[in-house]
Motif scaffolding. Sequence first.
Motif, PDB file in Angstrom:
ATOM      1  N   UNK A 100      -8.701 -21.363   7.277  1.00 56.95           N
ATOM      2  CA  UNK A 100      -9.680 -22.023   8.141  1.00 56.95           C
ATOM      3  C   UNK A 100      -9.348 -23.503   8.230  1.00 56.95           C
ATOM      4  N   UNK A 101      -9.443 -24.066   9.414  1.00 63.71           N
ATOM      5  CA  UNK A 101      -9.410 -25.520   9.547  1.00 63.71           C
ATOM      6  C   UNK A 101     -10.683 -25.960  10.250  1.00 63.71           C
ATOM      7  N   UNK A 102     -11.226 -27.074   9.812  1.00 67.49           N
ATOM      8  CA  UNK A 102     -12.425 -27.638  10.427  1.00 67.49           C
ATOM      9  C   UNK A 102     -11.988 -28.894  11.162  1.00 67.49           C
ATOM     10  N   UNK A 103     -12.129 -28.891  12.488  1.00 65.27           N
ATOM     11  CA  UNK A 103     -11.587 -29.966  13.310  1.00 65.27           C
ATOM     12  C   UNK A 103     -12.628 -30.493  14.294  1.00 65.27           C
ATOM     13  N   UNK A 104     -12.446 -31.733  14.698  1.00 67.51           N
ATOM     14  CA  UNK A 104     -13.269 -32.260  15.773  1.00 67.51           C
ATOM     15  C   UNK A 104     -12.711 -31.760  17.109  1.00 67.51           C
ATOM     16  N   UNK A 105     -13.528 -31.848  18.147  1.00 71.80           N
ATOM     17  CA  UNK A 105     -13.145 -31.294  19.442  1.00 71.80           C
ATOM     18  C   UNK A 105     -11.822 -31.863  19.937  1.00 71.80           C
ATOM     19  N   UNK A 106     -11.561 -33.138  19.690  1.00 67.14           N
ATOM     20  CA  UNK A 106     -10.340 -33.779  20.176  1.00 67.14           C
ATOM     21  C   UNK A 106      -9.081 -33.227  19.518  1.00 67.14           C
ATOM     22  N   UNK A 107      -9.222 -32.494  18.419  1.00 66.49           N
ATOM     23  CA  UNK A 107      -8.071 -31.965  17.696  1.00 66.49           C
ATOM     24  C   UNK A 107      -7.803 -30.486  17.986  1.00 66.49           C
ATOM     25  N   UNK A 108      -8.570 -29.887  18.874  1.00 58.75           N
ATOM     26  CA  UNK A 108      -8.388 -28.464  19.160  1.00 58.75           C
ATOM     27  C   UNK A 108      -7.091 -28.239  19.925  1.00 58.75           C
ATOM     28  N   UNK A 167     -28.601 -46.188  25.876  1.00 61.13           N
ATOM     29  CA  UNK A 167     -27.348 -45.511  25.568  1.00 61.13           C
ATOM     30  C   UNK A 167     -27.414 -44.897  24.182  1.00 61.13           C
ATOM     31  N   UNK A 168     -26.539 -43.946  23.953  1.00 60.49           N
ATOM     32  CA  UNK A 168     -26.387 -43.377  22.625  1.00 60.49           C
ATOM     33  C   UNK A 168     -24.914 -43.110  22.365  1.00 60.49           C
ATOM     34  N   UNK A 169     -24.547 -43.192  21.107  1.00 60.51           N
ATOM     35  CA  UNK A 169     -23.148 -42.947  20.749  1.00 60.51           C
ATOM     36  C   UNK A 169     -22.806 -41.481  20.973  1.00 60.51           C
ATOM     37  N   UNK A 170     -21.638 -41.238  21.546  1.00 66.07           N
ATOM     38  CA  UNK A 170     -21.180 -39.856  21.711  1.00 66.07           C
ATOM     39  C   UNK A 170     -20.971 -39.254  20.318  1.00 66.07           C
ATOM     40  N   UNK A 171     -21.561 -38.096  20.022  1.00 61.82           N
ATOM     41  CA  UNK A 171     -21.446 -37.514  18.683  1.00 61.82           C
ATOM     42  C   UNK A 171     -20.082 -36.869  18.459  1.00 61.82           C
ATOM     43  N   UNK A 172     -19.832 -36.519  17.209  1.00 66.52           N
ATOM     44  CA  UNK A 172     -18.633 -35.766  16.842  1.00 66.52           C
ATOM     45  C   UNK A 172     -18.976 -34.279  16.807  1.00 66.52           C
ATOM     46  N   UNK A 173     -18.197 -33.481  17.496  1.00 66.58           N
ATOM     47  CA  UNK A 173     -18.385 -32.036  17.467  1.00 66.58           C
ATOM     48  C   UNK A 173     -17.326 -31.427  16.542  1.00 66.58           C
ATOM     49  N   UNK A 174     -17.799 -30.717  15.521  1.00 69.59           N
ATOM     50  CA  UNK A 174     -16.887 -30.083  14.562  1.00 69.59           C
ATOM     51  C   UNK A 174     -16.793 -28.587  14.843  1.00 69.59           C
ATOM     52  N   UNK A 175     -15.559 -28.058  14.739  1.00 69.19           N
ATOM     53  CA  UNK A 175     -15.294 -26.658  15.031  1.00 69.19           C
ATOM     54  C   UNK A 175     -14.656 -25.960  13.840  1.00 69.19           C
ATOM     55  N   UNK A 176     -15.054 -24.725  13.652  1.00 68.90           N
ATOM     56  CA  UNK A 176     -14.516 -23.833  12.626  1.00 68.90           C
ATOM     57  C   UNK A 176     -13.374 -23.078  13.291  1.00 68.90           C
ATOM     58  N   UNK A 177     -12.138 -23.321  12.846  1.00 66.49           N
ATOM     59  CA  UNK A 177     -10.954 -22.859  13.578  1.00 66.49           C
ATOM     60  C   UNK A 177     -10.136 -21.839  12.787  1.00 66.49           C
ATOM     61  N   UNK A 178      -9.751 -20.781  13.489  1.00 67.35           N
ATOM     62  CA  UNK A 178      -8.899 -19.739  12.931  1.00 67.35           C
ATOM     63  C   UNK A 178      -7.652 -19.608  13.796  1.00 67.35           C
ATOM     64  N   UNK A 179      -6.571 -19.159  13.176  1.00 69.19           N
ATOM     65  CA  UNK A 179      -5.329 -19.004  13.915  1.00 69.19           C
ATOM     66  C   UNK A 179      -5.461 -17.951  15.012  1.00 69.19           C
ATOM     67  N   UNK A 180      -6.085 -16.815  14.681  1.00 73.15           N
ATOM     68  CA  UNK A 180      -6.282 -15.734  15.651  1.00 73.15           C
ATOM     69  C   UNK A 180      -7.390 -14.823  15.132  1.00 73.15           C
ATOM     70  N   UNK A 181      -7.648 -13.732  15.869  1.00 69.86           N
ATOM     71  CA  UNK A 181      -8.755 -12.855  15.501  1.00 69.86           C
ATOM     72  C   UNK A 181      -8.512 -12.141  14.173  1.00 69.86           C
ATOM     73  N   UNK A 182      -7.246 -11.981  13.793  1.00 73.96           N
ATOM     74  CA  UNK A 182      -6.950 -11.314  12.536  1.00 73.96           C
ATOM     75  C   UNK A 182      -7.377 -12.157  11.332  1.00 73.96           C
ATOM     76  N   UNK A 183      -7.550 -13.444  11.544  1.00 71.02           N
ATOM     77  CA  UNK A 183      -7.898 -14.343  10.438  1.00 71.02           C
ATOM     78  C   UNK A 183      -9.376 -14.266  10.064  1.00 71.02           C
ATOM     79  N   UNK A 184     -10.174 -13.542  10.857  1.00 64.52           N
ATOM     80  CA  UNK A 184     -11.609 -13.435  10.564  1.00 64.52           C
ATOM     81  C   UNK A 184     -11.824 -12.355   9.517  1.00 64.52           C
ATOM     82  N   UNK A 185     -11.536 -12.701   8.283  1.00 58.89           N
ATOM     83  CA  UNK A 185     -11.656 -11.784   7.158  1.00 58.89           C
ATOM     84  C   UNK A 185     -13.045 -11.925   6.521  1.00 58.89           C
ATOM     85  N   UNK A 186     -13.431 -10.997   5.632  1.00 61.33           N
ATOM     86  CA  UNK A 186     -14.736 -11.125   4.971  1.00 61.33           C
ATOM     87  C   UNK A 186     -14.930 -12.453   4.240  1.00 61.33           C
ATOM     88  N   UNK A 187     -13.880 -12.961   3.586  1.00 59.54           N
ATOM     89  CA  UNK A 187     -14.031 -14.229   2.863  1.00 59.54           C
ATOM     90  C   UNK A 187     -14.228 -15.391   3.843  1.00 59.54           C
TER      91      UNK A 187
END
Length: 306
Positions: free
Chosen positions: A141-149, A269-289
Amino acid sequence: MDTLRGIESFVRAVELGSIAAAARRLNISSAAASQNIARLEKGLGARLLTRTTRSLALTDSGEVYYQRVKGLIQELELAEQAVSASQGEVSGKLTVACSAAFARHVLAPLIPGFQAAYPQISLEVVATDRRPDHIGEGIDVSIRIRQQLEEGIVARKVATVPLHFCASPSYLKQVGCPDTPQALLQHNCLMFRVPVEGKIFRWAFIRDGVRYEPEVKATMISDDIDLLARLAISGGGIARLASFVAMPFLADGSLIQLFEKEQSPDVEVEAEPLEYYFCLLDRYAKTPKVTAFFEYLKTHLPDKWQ
């Protein structure tokens, strides 16, 4: 069984770029991995890989075979983990990559609770601001901000984290407080450089639903957000900090938040927030853990980030 060992060695060698790397992943010797692939090629009657001392490349037959069998190993791993999960044991090594700041300020306080809930999971956190290599580094798993997707990666938003523009009381007393983002051009701005791309992370605001980036004067640049926070506390200028970095300093008065509507009712005005994403390489990476970690994270992150 020999064919399965050969397929596993072959797939890992292709993914990791060398037979030696495949052997390390499989906890066998390089000679054993090489022999597994050789037996597979003999059984197929075709050469799958061209090997030199410095490189590894798929033959035409190898490319066709790899596309057919690469999902097989992942499916077998999923099947094994599903059996363990059905017996109430979510187990195995889980490797998570995220930025150093997110690891330090967000994950670290949550990890003991996760380990208590899932004692059979061995957790490793790769704290880095560079782009993680899921295959080469064995990252689940990698946790990334939207700009890093990246294109093709499986990503699900896990948090929207507020950003705060902050400065020390001493700096604001000496220089004055900017009342609009345009006034930042007259102030010392402490900017973050994204290590992966080498670009300065531009400051953005939202006004009436429209995003814009004002011109600023970057007087200090760093790829360490905690360093920028300390510089702001020391009177070095204005920093833009995620709430998980800023809140302790705002609470004790070391920093003062700028552009707050409570302080300045005319601020629109308001500061643009940071959006964090839970990232997997592919669908096979979605394991129970991985699923267990995702659900734990979603449950224990602050409600206001959801």
